[in-house]
Design a protein around this motif. Structure first.
Motif, PDB file in Angstrom:
ATOM      1  N   CYS A 287       2.745  10.858  -5.968  1.00  0.00           N
ATOM      2  CA  CYS A 287       4.102  11.261  -6.319  1.00  0.00           C
ATOM      3  C   CYS A 287       4.876  10.353  -7.098  1.00  0.00           C
ATOM      4  N   PRO A 288       4.624  10.198  -8.358  1.00  0.00           N
ATOM      5  CA  PRO A 288       5.252   9.356  -9.476  1.00  0.00           C
ATOM      6  C   PRO A 288       6.702   9.772  -9.695  1.00  0.00           C
ATOM      7  N   CYS A 289       6.884  11.071  -9.446  1.00  0.00           N
ATOM      8  CA  CYS A 289       8.328  11.615  -9.664  1.00  0.00           C
ATOM      9  C   CYS A 289       9.223  10.894  -8.658  1.00  0.00           C
ATOM     10  N   VAL A 290       9.014  10.878  -7.211  1.00  0.00           N
ATOM     11  CA  VAL A 290       9.509  10.469  -6.205  1.00  0.00           C
ATOM     12  C   VAL A 290       9.834   9.025  -6.590  1.00  0.00           C
ATOM     13  N   ALA A 291       8.792   8.222  -6.904  1.00  0.00           N
ATOM     14  CA  ALA A 291       8.800   6.744  -6.863  1.00  0.00           C
ATOM     15  C   ALA A 291       9.929   6.523  -8.155  1.00  0.00           C
ATOM     16  N   PHE A 292       9.549   7.206  -9.355  1.00  0.00           N
ATOM     17  CA  PHE A 292      10.447   7.012 -10.403  1.00  0.00           C
ATOM     18  C   PHE A 292      11.964   7.362 -10.015  1.00  0.00           C
ATOM     19  N   GLY A 293      12.261   8.624  -9.375  1.00  0.00           N
ATOM     20  CA  GLY A 293      13.460   8.707  -8.973  1.00  0.00           C
ATOM     21  C   GLY A 293      14.104   7.780  -8.302  1.00  0.00           C
ATOM     22  N   ARG A 294      13.687   7.210  -7.180  1.00  0.00           N
ATOM     23  CA  ARG A 294      14.231   5.946  -6.508  1.00  0.00           C
ATOM     24  C   ARG A 294      14.553   4.560  -7.332  1.00  0.00           C
ATOM     25  N   ILE A 295      13.620   4.568  -8.289  1.00  0.00           N
ATOM     26  CA  ILE A 295      13.805   3.228  -9.237  1.00  0.00           C
ATOM     27  C   ILE A 295      15.063   3.641 -10.172  1.00  0.00           C
ATOM     28  N   ALA A 296      14.934   5.165 -10.386  1.00  0.00           N
ATOM     29  CA  ALA A 296      16.144   5.320 -11.523  1.00  0.00           C
ATOM     30  C   ALA A 296      17.480   5.195 -10.951  1.00  0.00           C
ATOM     31  N   GLU A 297      17.669   5.599  -9.573  1.00  0.00           N
ATOM     32  CA  GLU A 297      18.872   5.674  -8.942  1.00  0.00           C
ATOM     33  C   GLU A 297      19.198   4.359  -8.714  1.00  0.00           C
ATOM     34  N   ILE A 298      18.437   3.330  -8.384  1.00  0.00           N
ATOM     35  CA  ILE A 298      18.848   2.092  -8.336  1.00  0.00           C
ATOM     36  C   ILE A 298      19.256   1.229  -9.591  1.00  0.00           C
TER      37      ILE A 298
ATOM     38  N   ILE B 132       3.233  -0.646 -21.772  1.00  0.00           N
ATOM     39  CA  ILE B 132       2.798  -0.756 -20.368  1.00  0.00           C
ATOM     40  C   ILE B 132       2.899   0.643 -19.749  1.00  0.00           C
ATOM     41  N   HIS B 133       3.906   1.214 -19.992  1.00  0.00           N
ATOM     42  CA  HIS B 133       4.112   2.491 -19.309  1.00  0.00           C
ATOM     43  C   HIS B 133       2.971   3.677 -19.819  1.00  0.00           C
ATOM     44  N   CYS B 134       2.960   3.733 -21.028  1.00  0.00           N
ATOM     45  CA  CYS B 134       2.076   4.439 -21.921  1.00  0.00           C
ATOM     46  C   CYS B 134       0.349   4.299 -21.432  1.00  0.00           C
ATOM     47  N   CYS B 135       0.014   2.992 -21.081  1.00  0.00           N
ATOM     48  CA  CYS B 135      -1.266   2.681 -20.629  1.00  0.00           C
ATOM     49  C   CYS B 135      -1.439   2.681 -19.250  1.00  0.00           C
ATOM     50  N   CYS B 136      -0.448   2.063 -18.560  1.00  0.00           N
ATOM     51  CA  CYS B 136      -0.476   2.041 -17.266  1.00  0.00           C
ATOM     52  C   CYS B 136       0.680   2.590 -16.192  1.00  0.00           C
TER      53      CYS B 136
ATOM     54  N   LEU C 255       5.148   1.816 -12.595  1.00  0.00           N
ATOM     55  CA  LEU C 255       6.019   2.172 -11.502  1.00  0.00           C
ATOM     56  C   LEU C 255       5.888   1.433 -10.308  1.00  0.00           C
ATOM     57  N   CYS C 256       4.744   1.393  -9.701  1.00  0.00           N
ATOM     58  CA  CYS C 256       4.585   0.650  -8.532  1.00  0.00           C
ATOM     59  C   CYS C 256       5.173  -1.077  -8.912  1.00  0.00           C
ATOM     60  N   GLN C 257       5.045  -1.671  -9.879  1.00  0.00           N
ATOM     61  CA  GLN C 257       5.331  -3.061 -10.026  1.00  0.00           C
ATOM     62  C   GLN C 257       6.871  -2.846 -10.060  1.00  0.00           C
TER      63      GLN C 257
ATOM     64  N   VAL D 233       0.785  -1.154  -0.125  1.00  0.00           N
ATOM     65  CA  VAL D 233       0.004  -0.067   0.234  1.00  0.00           C
ATOM     66  C   VAL D 233       0.839   1.174   0.081  1.00  0.00           C
ATOM     67  N   SER D 234       2.132   1.140   0.553  1.00  0.00           N
ATOM     68  CA  SER D 234       2.800   2.558   0.767  1.00  0.00           C
ATOM     69  C   SER D 234       3.415   2.794  -0.817  1.00  0.00           C
ATOM     70  N   SER D 235       3.645   1.792  -1.503  1.00  0.00           N
ATOM     71  CA  SER D 235       4.483   2.003  -2.700  1.00  0.00           C
ATOM     72  C   SER D 235       3.313   2.630  -3.688  1.00  0.00           C
ATOM     73  N   CYS D 236       1.912   1.896  -3.392  1.00  0.00           N
ATOM     74  CA  CYS D 236       1.009   2.334  -4.192  1.00  0.00           C
ATOM     75  C   CYS D 236       0.716   3.749  -3.781  1.00  0.00           C
ATOM     76  N   CYS D 237       0.576   4.066  -2.788  1.00  0.00           N
ATOM     77  CA  CYS D 237       0.056   5.432  -2.591  1.00  0.00           C
ATOM     78  C   CYS D 237       1.109   6.686  -3.037  1.00  0.00           C
ATOM     79  N   LEU D 238       2.531   6.125  -2.674  1.00  0.00           N
ATOM     80  CA  LEU D 238       3.709   6.908  -3.317  1.00  0.00           C
ATOM     81  C   LEU D 238       3.682   7.253  -4.825  1.00  0.00           C
ATOM     82  N   THR D 239       3.212   5.975  -5.584  1.00  0.00           N
ATOM     83  CA  THR D 239       3.384   6.190  -7.130  1.00  0.00           C
ATOM     84  C   THR D 239       2.164   6.944  -7.789  1.00  0.00           C
ATOM     85  N   CYS D 240       0.920   6.687  -6.837  1.00  0.00           N
ATOM     86  CA  CYS D 240      -0.169   7.408  -7.480  1.00  0.00           C
ATOM     87  C   CYS D 240      -0.097   8.689  -6.973  1.00  0.00           C
TER      88      CYS D 240
END
Length: 179
Positions: A76-87, A139-143, A148-150, A67-74
């Motif tokens: 603040c997707p820029c924060v979720a993406f930034g964390r993914i991109a850094e790793i 996938i990214h264009c439709c969902c 990002l959450c996945q 649920v926490s990652s779901c809320c974050l990506t819903c």
């Protein structure tokens, strides 16, 4: 008993009375390949097995599993993406820079999915994940949020603490190894 051929050599006429020659020796068998090439063939076959695509740890629509990652990506997707991109970039870009670039692209064009789909491809390549249910860009264009959450859940499943980012994770790991 003897006859001559055109060159002038003599040979015996009755071959049945002549002693038979021993059979021609067979050439020795080919030597086995060097150890390096045998190991290379083994390594190649092991890599082929190891690089077979494997499924994601969670499905695309399993957002409520975390649920926490779901809320974050819903929200603040820029924060979720930034964390993914850094790793995914292994620390060569920071969470802040990647997240800011994502937010700028989102605000200016609304097509941040074109930027984030490349990171999904990199993530799949690093962890040998299958491209499903369709292509990364689709996938990214439709969902966008679901993808990002996945990806966020997959990195968590791989052992990363997404809340602290890669740099803190590496410094923690190095400190742990030294003790």
């Amino acid at each position: 008993m003897y006859s001559s051929n055109a060159i002038g050599h003599f040979h015996e006429e009755s071959p049945s009375l002549a002693p038979t020659a021993p059979p021609c020796p067979q050439p020795p068998p080919w030597p086995p390949p060097p150890l390096a090439s045998r190991l290379a063939n083994t390594t190649t076959s092991n890599n082929a097995i190891a690089s077979a695509p494997k499924p994601w740890s969670t499905g695309l629509c399993d957002c409520c599993d975390d649920v926490s990652s779901c809320c974050l990506t819903c929200w603040c997707p820029c924060v979720a993406f930034g964390r993914i991109a850094e790793i995914v970039d292994r620390g060569s870009t920071s969470c802040g820079v990647s997240g800011s670039l994502y937010a700028i692209i989102l605000c200016l064009t609304g097509c941040s999915c074109l930027y984030s789909c490349f990171y999904r491809s990199k993530l799949r390549g690093q962890y040998f994940l299958e491209e499903s249910p369709c292509t990364d860009c689709c996938i990214h264009c439709c969902c966008e949020e679901c993808s990002l959450c996945q990806e966020y859940r997959e990195l968590t499943h791989q052992g990363f603490d997404m809340s602290i980012g890669l740099i803190t994770f590496i410094s923690f790991f190095i400190g742990y190894v030294h003790f």
